[in-house]
Scaffold this motif. Structure first.
Motif, short mmCIF file in Angstrom:
data_model
loop_
_atom_site.label_atom_id
_atom_site.label_comp_id
_atom_site.label_asym_id
_atom_site.label_seq_id
_atom_site.Cartn_x
_atom_site.Cartn_y
_atom_site.Cartn_z
N GLN A 255 -51.98 37.17 -3.47
CA GLN A 255 -51.19 36.51 -2.44
C GLN A 255 -51.84 35.20 -2.01
N GLN A 256 -53.18 35.17 -1.97
CA GLN A 256 -53.87 33.95 -1.56
C GLN A 256 -53.63 32.83 -2.57
N ARG A 257 -53.64 33.16 -3.85
CA ARG A 257 -53.39 32.16 -4.89
C ARG A 257 -51.95 31.63 -4.76
N THR A 258 -51.01 32.52 -4.51
CA THR A 258 -49.61 32.11 -4.34
C THR A 258 -49.47 31.19 -3.14
N LYS A 259 -50.17 31.52 -2.07
CA LYS A 259 -50.11 30.70 -0.86
C LYS A 259 -50.66 29.31 -1.13
N THR A 260 -51.75 29.23 -1.89
CA THR A 260 -52.35 27.93 -2.23
C THR A 260 -51.39 27.08 -3.06
#
Length: 250
Positions: free
Chosen positions: A2-7
């Motif tokens: 999810q963090q990668r998607t948010k970035t």
């Protein structure tokens, strides 16, 4: 993740902001994207026979009866704490499941198939009768009551402290108490029970959910098949020969 998607969304959003600034587009489409919340998936790990025996042996009082009840019925814990003694049919060895407790509220099971009758296996009987004596002392109509209030449990989360202490006493790593249900189902499958019967006991509407949910806990069970088994039996061979003759002469 999810963090990668948010970035990546932040980078794309910045690019679209530049496009808006140069009047190539009017709106930034990334502003309408909502990421799903992280959902913690409970990893199930059924207990072995030795672990079940250890847990029952080391449990005490009403909680010994409760844990044994969980392992020998496979019922959802909200259904168990909702049980009244009037739901227990000792004569026919049947448990009538028709309600559950959640957040202090008693209602019907979440699905129509959740309303069901399940068998009482004889190894459970001594523990169930012992619990009946405990209930008589507290004058409770509930099968299991909170030992602190002598009333029905408000929620299944109040079982967690007792469960954690038992696991620690046995020297086991923490596993959610719901593993008792998976332990029952996987062992019933291993014993060769008809899957339709198991689906009815577990409160599932069909066998598909049984296969999808519990069969994965039986790795390499197919390798235990009897090697003397012949899938092409004499009867099958005879039938094939008869069909061949019929086609030739009729």
């Amino acid at each position: 993740t999810q963090q990668r998607t948010k970035t990546l969304l932040n980078i794309m959003g910045a690019v679209f902001d530049v496009a808006i600034e140069y009047e190539h587009i009017k709106d930034n489409p990334t502003k309408n994207i909502t990421l799903p919340k992280n959902v913690i998936v409970r990893e199930m790990k059924p207990f072995s026979q030795q672990e079940v025996e250890s847990l029952i042996f080391n449990a005490e009082g009403w909680f010994k009866n409760f844990i044994t009840f969980c392992f020998y019925t496979g019922m959802r814990h909200g259904e168990i704490i909702a049980l009244n003694w009037s739901d227990i049919d000792f004569e026919n060895l049947i448990i009538n499941v028709n309600k559950r407790v959640k957040h202090g509220q008693t209602d019907t099971p979440k699905t129509k198939s959740g309303i069901r009758k399940i068998p009482i296996f004889k190894p459970l009987l001594p523990f169930l009768k012992n619990q009946l004596q405990i209930s008589k002392q507290s004058k409770s109509l509930k099968v299991f009551t909170n030992p602190h209030t002598q009333k029905g449990f408000y929620d299944t989360k109040h079982l967690t402290p007792h469960w954690k202490r038992l696991l620690a006493k046995c020297g086991f790593e923490y596993r959610v108490i719901y593993n008792t249900r998976h332990t029952f189902a996987s062992n019933m499958l291993k014993s060769g029970i008809n899957m339709l019967d198991l689906a009815q006991i577990m409160g599932h509407s069909n066998t598909e959910e049984i296969i999808r949910t519990y069969a994965k806990y039986l790795p390499n069970e197919h390798l235990k098949i009897n090697r003397d088994f012949n899938p092409f039996t004499d009867n099958l061979t005879d039938n094939m020969e008869k069909n061949t003759i019929n086609k030739m002469f009729y």
